[in-house]
Design a protein around this motif. Structure first.
Motif, short mmCIF file in Angstrom:
data_model
loop_
_atom_site.label_atom_id
_atom_site.label_comp_id
_atom_site.label_asym_id
_atom_site.label_seq_id
_atom_site.Cartn_x
_atom_site.Cartn_y
_atom_site.Cartn_z
N ASP A 185 0.82 -1.21 0.00
CA ASP A 185 0.00 0.00 0.00
C ASP A 185 0.85 1.26 0.00
N GLU A 186 1.96 1.26 0.75
CA GLU A 186 2.86 2.42 0.76
C GLU A 186 3.41 2.69 -0.64
N GLU A 195 9.33 16.63 -2.36
CA GLU A 195 8.21 15.89 -2.95
C GLU A 195 8.38 14.39 -2.78
N TRP A 196 9.63 13.90 -2.84
CA TRP A 196 9.86 12.49 -2.49
C TRP A 196 9.43 12.26 -1.04
N HIS A 197 9.75 13.20 -0.18
CA HIS A 197 9.38 13.09 1.23
C HIS A 197 7.86 13.06 1.38
N ASN A 213 6.33 9.86 0.80
CA ASN A 213 6.75 8.84 1.76
C ASN A 213 7.80 7.91 1.17
N VAL A 214 8.67 8.47 0.32
CA VAL A 214 9.75 7.71 -0.30
C VAL A 214 11.05 8.13 0.36
N GLY A 230 5.16 2.36 7.17
CA GLY A 230 6.00 3.42 7.73
C GLY A 230 5.49 4.78 7.34
N ASN A 231 6.02 5.80 7.97
CA ASN A 231 5.59 7.17 7.67
C ASN A 231 6.74 8.13 7.93
N ILE A 232 7.32 8.65 6.86
CA ILE A 232 8.40 9.63 7.02
C ILE A 232 7.91 11.05 6.78
N VAL A 233 6.63 11.19 6.41
CA VAL A 233 6.12 12.50 6.01
C VAL A 233 6.17 13.48 7.17
N ASN A 234 5.83 13.01 8.38
CA ASN A 234 5.75 13.91 9.52
C ASN A 234 7.02 13.93 10.36
N LEU A 235 8.09 13.33 9.85
CA LEU A 235 9.34 13.33 10.62
C LEU A 235 10.09 14.64 10.44
#
Length: 336
Positions: free
Chosen positions: A164-165, A206-208, A211-212, A331-336
């Motif tokens: 899904d990610e 935009e990669w961030h 979530n890449v 996982g989720n790197i968007v809000n890091l």
């Protein structure tokens, strides 16, 4: 693993307005531009759903649609430019229509796309499960797109993350930085993925947002810098094609196999390094759900030259072990 999930019929949805950058003004090709058509008669049974299913990256893939009447739509970036292909089964014939600069290229490659270069008779089942599945799925053929980058990039996005990610990242990037597909595709929301320069110009944030992580985005950026050399792999034999792709840091046996199964129609490209596939193959062929890659390859050894077809048949058989652990948390790197 190519073909693990068969495409489901889903209502086509337009992408949210926020997913389209305001600065982009490219529109679909005018409907008055004449489409190009072709009919082709396959040499045997052909199930479009099974053949084209591996090209679908999730139910809302912006480059692929299957509509309720059984028609398949595909948006591609060909060597001649963007193109849209519509494919329908009409009795024992296949009717295809294409739009855009890449229309003729897509129609020329229609037989290969639908498995004309595949040889199902080269497969000799040695397990009853595979013999029964092949008998029940006579329309399975291995496709060949002839396009490396369009299979490589989503395969890189699928590295070490949940399905899904990866699907969400593909949707976000193609809708935001791709272009609307030529032809009457507005209601379907079809988009053509960016060209190599377009991928290279995607900013880091935009990669961030997609979530890449940096490892996957860097692999894609390295690949698009040598896109022409990678596309040459579509005309190579499997060992040479694998070697060409795996020269790129970040592309290993798993990613090269997932790519070449689609771009080259590689009947022997085994997906080594997959989290689930060894257990599925082990369970199906030897009642060993704890099989590792070495055990899987040993079980598939009798099918040398056709090991990818063997795994497709196993996945289509429905004989998979019951889940013993919770699904992997995304996982989720968007809000890091």
């Amino acid at each position: 693993m190519a073909g693990r999930f068969a495409p489901r019929t889903a209502r086509a949805a337009l992408p949210p307005r926020s997913a389209v950058p305001m600065r982009r003004t490219v529109a679909s090709a005018p409907l008055s531009a004449p489409p190009v058509t072709r009919e082709w008669t396959p040499p045997g049974p052909l199930d479009l759903r099974l053949v084209l299913g591996p090209l679908r990256r999730g139910p809302a893939d912006p480059t692929f649609r299957r509509v309720a009447d059984g028609t398949f739509w595909r948006a591609s970036r060909t060597p001649e430019g963007p193109g849209t292909l519509r494919v329908t089964a009409c009795g024992g014939r296949i009717a295809a229509t294409a739009w855009g600069p890449g229309a003729n290229w897509l129609l020329d490659g229609l037989p290969a796309l639908l498995g004309a270069e595949d040889d199902p008779d080269a497969f000799a089942p040695r397990h009853r499960l595979l013999a029964l599945t092949r008998h029940r799925r006579p329309g399975l053929r291995l496709l060949r797109t002839g396009l490396v980058l369009e299979s490589l990039i989503p395969s890189v996005l699928e590295q070490k993350v949940t399905t899904d990610e990866a699907y969400r990242a593909w949707r976000h990037l193609v809708r935001r930085f791709g272009t609307p597909a030529p032809g009457p595709t507005a209601e379907l929301g079809l988009h053509v993925m960016p060209d190599p320069r377009g991928w290279a110009l995607i900013p880091s944030w935009e990669w961030h947002r997609a979530n890449v992580d940096a490892k996957r985005s860097s692999t894609i950026l390295r690949a698009v810098r040598v896109a022409r050399r990678l596309e040459e792999a579509a005309a190579m034999d499997l060992p040479e094609a694998k070697a060409r792709l795996e020269l790129i840091p970040g592309i290993g046996p798993w990613t090269s196999a997932e790519t070449l199964q689609r771009s080259n129609g590689a009947a022997d490209a085994v997906t080594v390094g997959d989290l689930h596939l060894p257990g599925i193959v082990g369970h199906a062929l030897a009642d060993d759900r704890d099989a590792d890659d070495a055990r899987m390859l040993a079980l598939l050894a009798p099918y040398a030259g056709q090991r990818h077809r063997a795994t497709r048949l196993i996945l289509l058989s429905g004989r998979t072990p019951e889940r013993r652990a919770p699904r992997m948390a995304p996982g989720n790197i968007v809000n890091l």
